[in-house]
Scaffold this active site. Structure first.
Site, PDB file in Angstrom:
ATOM      1  N   ASP A   2       0.857  -1.150  -0.361  1.00  0.00           N
ATOM      2  CA  ASP A   2      -0.017  -0.383   0.410  1.00  0.00           C
ATOM      3  C   ASP A   2       1.040   1.110  -0.153  1.00  0.00           C
ATOM      4  O   ASP A   2       1.980   1.724   0.881  1.00  0.00           O
ATOM      5  CB  ASP A   2      -0.614  -0.301   1.122  1.00  0.00           C
ATOM      6  CG  ASP A   2      -1.789   0.563   1.509  1.00  0.00           C
ATOM      7  OD1 ASP A   2      -2.941   1.089   0.406  1.00  0.00           O
ATOM      8  OD2 ASP A   2      -2.197   1.877   2.245  1.00  0.00           O
ATOM      9  N   GLU A  15       1.531  -0.415  -5.209  1.00  0.00           N
ATOM     10  CA  GLU A  15      -0.042  -0.164  -5.115  1.00  0.00           C
ATOM     11  C   GLU A  15       0.251   1.414  -4.953  1.00  0.00           C
ATOM     12  O   GLU A  15       0.287   1.998  -3.862  1.00  0.00           O
ATOM     13  CB  GLU A  15      -0.647   0.173  -4.421  1.00  0.00           C
ATOM     14  CG  GLU A  15      -2.145   0.710  -4.237  1.00  0.00           C
ATOM     15  CD  GLU A  15      -2.257   1.224  -3.647  1.00  0.00           C
ATOM     16  OE1 GLU A  15      -3.592   2.284  -3.364  1.00  0.00           O
ATOM     17  OE2 GLU A  15      -1.729   1.979  -2.902  1.00  0.00           O
ATOM     18  N   LYS A  65     -14.731  -0.925   2.692  1.00  0.00           N
ATOM     19  CA  LYS A  65     -13.239  -0.800   3.946  1.00  0.00           C
ATOM     20  C   LYS A  65     -13.814  -0.579   5.064  1.00  0.00           C
ATOM     21  O   LYS A  65     -12.560  -0.034   5.988  1.00  0.00           O
ATOM     22  CB  LYS A  65     -12.351   0.333   2.847  1.00  0.00           C
ATOM     23  CG  LYS A  65     -11.078   0.566   3.497  1.00  0.00           C
ATOM     24  CD  LYS A  65     -10.863   1.778   2.545  1.00  0.00           C
ATOM     25  CE  LYS A  65      -9.724   2.638   3.420  1.00  0.00           C
ATOM     26  NZ  LYS A  65      -9.114   3.783   2.312  1.00  0.00           N
TER      27      LYS A  65
END
Length: 696
Positions: A421, A450, A560
């Site tokens: 991430d 990412e 999320k």
């Protein structure tokens, strides 16, 4: 009146000049070879960072090779194995006539630290084959020219092996000796004697075993070879807590899904044909500033919080959220995945909730503001009050050691891939070091970056060690955007930055996906699955989840921040699940689709039709047979479009005037096509042709 002569003014002492600075020494250049070899690729920063490849990948090697005068020269690409021996070589082809640019493709067959070089060489047969017809045709030095050819072929035939060590078969030597005899046969007409020296059989022998003079090698450049999953794979993203989650209407409370209930869904994911199941963070979640539904600041009782707010009194990055289960449960999940042919990827988010053990144990690992508070994450106007970013300038050695330890915990429990991430918010030097360290101990582990950020950072994250990269494919929608981007990611940068195409993620729902409906989801799935060797979807794609949170490019009721169980039976009538299964089956059946740097974009007459192909010639294919797939997509999810596709037939491995059988592997329909097929695609019945090229 007499004048007194003027006395010369006394000379002033000159200021001492500073000593001249020593001349800057000229850099020491490697000597130019007798046959110059320059501009070799793929090479980054003169070899500072190795180019990348995977086992079975056809790696394009290019160089500019030339010489003085008019004699012919040629080039050979050489693949050097991890043991330092030459493993393979290929004669390079002139791909830019007049510009002296040559290319060959080499295929490594095992992981490791490989290398490659380019050898330029003088081509005496090429020179003779060019000059001899001109001189014989003009009647100039005919006997002399023919004898020169005879002696050259005699020299070639007398070798037991060529200069690369490849034995010269007896049949090949006989072909050359027969040509020598014919060249010296004074009883035959000169044109007939010349034809014997230029015969196709002679050319074939010398193509396989050339006579190479003045061989001039380039330096050997590094090539890092990974296992195939580093280039080609299909990923499926899940939030484990949603799978098996249930809501009690009576108490208005949720019961979370667990790693055990998530494991029960693995057969469905495997049946869709995916290779990797990717888990968002499964670590303990903090309660301080916990985010509520849709990213609000007022979490209600029972709201699970964002799994990216990692850390609580139950542990940090090396622990499992207690509501999900234990390490025994995780091990069972991994074992079940492996039994189904799935690898397990885990999200690596290097950030902490305020409740993470690191905050109390190592406050120096974070940024403290002048008011004494620890700075939370921000990306103005976005604020992430539930997350503290690490400060890699404070105790970098301590942070490094701890993160390396955390990675080892998960590797020891069977994780073989990490989706990282926001790596662009951490130092490049940190990634270079830790990725090299993990690779040395566990070369099978794959890291996906990412990083939606500036091109320089994205490219150099790949150069320092990330195996794969998310891309801007998600926002490329028009014909020009798609065609340009496909060509870009499959071009030169593909030697470092392997693309991963995702139509949506848990954070991203583009305007195209919000308004395109089922056809739009189908269009983007085809482009992602066939436009890149690696692609992925976020769970729920099969249900065409396309409702945005107002004003932002993400879904409403974002998973999320809450539980999101799904009714998979409702997906079947939509057809997207069937399409995903078909696309993954097609990818497995066609090795050309598991390559990156073999893509050609073809012009179309309609602004909504985009066409591209992937071709793998027989000599580079694992099956020993050529494999070619043509993809034509209607980008408009609402209207039918028709037009002509201008196919570059040589790029498909076909003659320029060929006709061929076009077998659509999506619909199983068969067409007779030439270089200008007419197509019509209606999004309500068919968004794409996916054609296997079958030679007549």
């Amino acid at each position: 009146m007499t004048s007194t002569p003027r006395q010369p003014a006394p000379r002033r002492a000159r200021a001492a000049r500073p000593a001249a600075a020593p001349a800057t020494p000229s850099p020491v250049h490697a000597p130019v070879g007798r046959i110059p070899v320059v501009d070799v690729s793929p090479v980054a920063e003169a070899g500072r960072w190795p180019a990348k490849a995977t086992v079975g990948e056809a790696v394009p090697v290019r160089a500019t090779v030339f010489r003085e005068g008019h004699d012919a020269c040629a080039a050979t690409a050489v693949l050097v194995g991890p043991d330092g021996t030459d493993r393979a070589r290929a004669t390079m082809v002139d791909i830019a006539p007049g510009l002296d640019r040559y290319e060959a493709r080499l295929v490594p067959d095992e992981p490791g630290d490989w290398g490659f070089r380019v050898e330029g060489w003088s081509d005496p047969y090429g020179t003779w084959a060019h000059d001899a017809p001109l001189k014989v045709g003009a009647g100039v030095d005919v006997d002399l020219v023919l004898e020169e050819g005879a002696r050259l072929l005699e020299r070639a035939a007398d070798r037991e092996a060529d200069d690369a060590g490849a034995p010269l078969p007896a049949a090949s030597r006989q072909v050359l000796r027969d040509a020598v005899t014919a060249l010296r046969d004074a009883g035959r007409p000169a044109p007939a004697r010349l034809s014997a020296g230029l015969a196709e059989e002679v050319r074939s022998v010398l193509a396989a075993h050339p006579v190479r003079d003045l061989v001039s090698p380039s330096p050997t450049y590094p090539l890092l070879v990974d296992r195939p999953l580093a280039l080609a794979g299909s990923w499926y993203e899940i939030f484990p807590r949603s799978i098996g989650a249930t809501y009690d209407d009576g108490t208005a409370t949720w019961r979370t899904g667990t790693l055990r209930t998530a494991a029960e869904d693995l057969p469905r994911i495997a049946d869709l044909g995916f290779d990797v199941v990717y888990l968002t963070p499964i670590h303990p979640i903090g309660t301080t500033h916990r985010k509520g539904r849709n990213n609000t600041l007022d979490a209600r009782p029972g709201d699970p919080g964002s799994p990216y707010a990692i850390g609580s009194p139950d542990g940090g990055h090396d622990a499992i959220e207690p509501s999900l289960g234990t390490f025994d449960d995780f091990d069972a999940f991994v074992a079940r995945a492996r039994a189904l042919g799935l690898e397990v990827a885990l999200d690596l988010a290097l950030q902490c909730s305020p409740d993470h053990p690191w905050v109390a144990e190592h406050p120096e690992w974070f940024t403290t503001r002048i008011d004494g508070t620890i700075a939370y994450a921000e990306n103005p106007p976005k604020k992430y009050q539930d997350i503290y970013p690490l400060n890699f300038d404070n105790d970098p050695e301590g942070i490094y050691a701890e993160i390396r330890r955390v990675l080892q915990v998960w590797i020891d429990h069977g994780v073989t891939a990490f989706r990282v991430d926001n790596p662009h918010t951490k130092p490049l030097s940190f990634w270079q070091r830790i990725l090299a360290d993990v690779r040395a101990a566990h070369p099978e582990v794959v890291f996906l970056s990412e990083a939606f950020t500036r091109p320089a950072m994205m490219l150099n994250l790949a150069r320092v060690g990330f195996h794969q990269s998310y891309t801007y494919f998600t926002w490329r929608n028009t014909k020009e955007e798609v065609a340009t981007y496909l060509a870009e990611v499959s071009g030169e940068q593909g030697s470092w930055m392997r693309p991963s195409f995702w139509p949506t993620t848990h954070d991203i729902l583009t305007p195209y996906m919000q308004t395109g409906g089922t056809a739009g989801f189908a269009v983007r799935a085809v482009l992602a699955a066939l436009g890149s060797p690696t692609w992925g979807i976020y769970s729920g794609y099969e249900l065409v989840e396309d409702v945005p949170r107002p004003g932002v490019e993400e879904q409403i009721d974002n998973e999320k921040y809450e539980f999101k169980p799904r009714d998979w039976a409702a997906a079947e009538p939509l057809g997207i699940a069937r399409l995903l299964r078909s696309l993954n089956e097609i990818r497995r059946a066609h090795p050309a689709l598991r390559q990156l740097r073999n893509l050609t974009v073809h012009p179309t007459s309609d602004p909504a039709l985009v066409a591209f192909s992937r071709h793998l010639p027989a000599e580079l294919s694992p099956t020993g047979e050529a494999d070619t797939v043509v993809v034509i997509v209607n980008l408009d999810p609402r209207n039918a479009h028709d037009g002509v596709v201008e196919l570059d037939l040589p790029a498909l491995g076909l003659p320029a005037d060929a006709r061929f059988v076009a077998h659509d592997v999506l619909s199983q329909e068969v067409y007779a096509w030439d270089g200008r097929p007419w197509v019509r695609l209606d999004p309500y019945s068919r968004v794409a042709h996916v054609v296997r090229v079958e030679r007549v």
